[in-house]
Scaffold this motif. Structure first.
Motif, mmCIF file in Angstrom:
data_model
loop_
_atom_site.group_PDB
_atom_site.id
_atom_site.type_symbol
_atom_site.label_atom_id
_atom_site.label_comp_id
_atom_site.label_asym_id
_atom_site.label_seq_id
_atom_site.Cartn_x
_atom_site.Cartn_y
_atom_site.Cartn_z
ATOM 1 N N VAL A 13 0.850 -1.197 0.000
ATOM 2 C CA VAL A 13 0.000 0.000 0.000
ATOM 3 C C VAL A 13 0.883 1.243 0.000
ATOM 4 O O VAL A 13 0.634 2.198 -0.753
ATOM 5 C CB VAL A 13 -0.968 0.002 1.207
ATOM 6 C CG1 VAL A 13 -1.736 1.316 1.292
ATOM 7 C CG2 VAL A 13 -1.924 -1.173 1.128
ATOM 8 N N LYS A 16 2.314 1.618 -3.469
ATOM 9 C CA LYS A 16 1.285 2.028 -4.436
ATOM 10 C C LYS A 16 0.948 3.509 -4.295
ATOM 11 O O LYS A 16 0.758 4.214 -5.287
ATOM 12 C CB LYS A 16 0.032 1.182 -4.232
ATOM 13 C CG LYS A 16 -1.109 1.525 -5.161
ATOM 14 C CD LYS A 16 -2.329 0.671 -4.892
ATOM 15 C CE LYS A 16 -3.474 1.075 -5.786
ATOM 16 N NZ LYS A 16 -4.683 0.307 -5.499
ATOM 17 N N GLN A 38 -8.705 -7.123 2.077
ATOM 18 C CA GLN A 38 -8.733 -6.635 0.700
ATOM 19 C C GLN A 38 -8.355 -5.167 0.552
ATOM 20 O O GLN A 38 -7.911 -4.750 -0.506
ATOM 21 C CB GLN A 38 -10.131 -6.834 0.079
ATOM 22 C CG GLN A 38 -10.514 -8.266 -0.155
ATOM 23 C CD GLN A 38 -10.982 -8.956 1.120
ATOM 24 O OE1 GLN A 38 -11.526 -8.317 2.015
ATOM 25 N NE2 GLN A 38 -10.752 -10.253 1.217
ATOM 26 N N SER A 39 -8.574 -4.361 1.599
ATOM 27 C CA SER A 39 -8.355 -2.925 1.421
ATOM 28 C C SER A 39 -8.215 -2.209 2.753
ATOM 29 O O SER A 39 -8.360 -2.802 3.821
ATOM 30 C CB SER A 39 -9.523 -2.312 0.636
ATOM 31 O OG SER A 39 -10.702 -2.383 1.403
ATOM 32 N N VAL A 40 -7.944 -0.924 2.639
ATOM 33 C CA VAL A 40 -7.876 -0.029 3.792
ATOM 34 C C VAL A 40 -8.890 1.080 3.548
ATOM 35 O O VAL A 40 -8.926 1.669 2.469
ATOM 36 C CB VAL A 40 -6.466 0.595 3.935
ATOM 37 C CG1 VAL A 40 -6.428 1.594 5.072
ATOM 38 C CG2 VAL A 40 -5.409 -0.471 4.112
ATOM 39 N N GLU A 74 -7.773 10.315 -1.207
ATOM 40 C CA GLU A 74 -9.176 10.144 -0.826
ATOM 41 C C GLU A 74 -10.045 11.256 -1.411
ATOM 42 O O GLU A 74 -11.157 11.005 -1.882
ATOM 43 C CB GLU A 74 -9.318 10.090 0.693
ATOM 44 C CG GLU A 74 -10.699 9.745 1.170
ATOM 45 C CD GLU A 74 -11.190 8.362 0.753
ATOM 46 O OE1 GLU A 74 -12.415 8.140 0.837
ATOM 47 O OE2 GLU A 74 -10.385 7.498 0.345
ATOM 48 N N LYS A 77 -10.601 10.592 -5.104
ATOM 49 C CA LYS A 77 -11.534 9.463 -5.256
ATOM 50 C C LYS A 77 -12.978 9.920 -5.019
ATOM 51 O O LYS A 77 -13.870 9.642 -5.820
ATOM 52 C CB LYS A 77 -11.165 8.346 -4.288
ATOM 53 C CG LYS A 77 -12.076 7.139 -4.380
ATOM 54 C CD LYS A 77 -11.687 6.092 -3.336
ATOM 55 C CE LYS A 77 -12.811 5.759 -2.536
ATOM 56 N NZ LYS A 77 -13.237 5.794 -1.340
#
Length: 160
Positions: A13, A16, A38-40, A74, A77
């Motif tokens: 992460v 990335k 799967q994610s944060v 964020e 997104k």
């Protein structure tokens, strides 16, 4: 904030998102909502960081780079998903950590404009227009000129 634990993001992460591998504060019991295989949940992680820094403002410098980068990710997104008010919140959080970050400020202005918060957006654009490096940033200048024109300020729009 009571009972804080610190969690580092996975190395993949960090790579990335181009983040330094630093631990983030999370209130006990919130880690399962933030971290899953799967994610944060970056929004929740940033909310935890925001709460922590309210009580520990002396640590803002430690989180300047990573926090502002996460806030930008964020915010972008959320803006792309059609939530400009939420995006503006995270850009503002990023600017609280890194007020000289012109890319964050540009995105903040765009989010404010998209959210219909025209006066706030124009304040950010005016600040950006004072910066010499912005004069060649057409993606910022076009919406700024449009906003000033639509707001009845054709002189500023023309100057842009």
């Amino acid at each position: 904030m009571s009972n804080i634990q610190f969690y580092a993001l996975a190395e993949s992460v960090c790579q990335k998102l181009n983040l330094p591998p630093i631990p983030f504060p999370v209130r006990s019991g919130r880690e399962k909502k933030i971290f899953n295989p799967q994610s944060v949940a970056l929004d929740l992680l940033l909310d935890e960081l925001e709460k922590y820094l309210i009580e520990n403002p002396e640590e803002k410098i430690f989180y300047k780079e990573a926090g502002s980068r996460l806030a930008a990710v964020e915010g972008i997104k959320l803006g792309e998903e059609g939530f400009p008010d939420h995006a503006a919140h995270y850009f503002e959080l990023g600017l609280a950590l890194d007020p000289d970050n012109l890319a964050l400020r540009s995105n903040y202005a765009l989010a404010l404009q998209s959210a219909g918060r025209k006066e706030e957006a124009m304040r950010q654009y005016r600040f950006l227009l004072q910066q010499p490096v912005i004069s060649s940033q057409f993606p910022v200048l076009i919406p700024a000129a449009r906003l000033f024109l639509d707001s009845g300020d054709p002189v500023t729009a023309h100057q842009i």
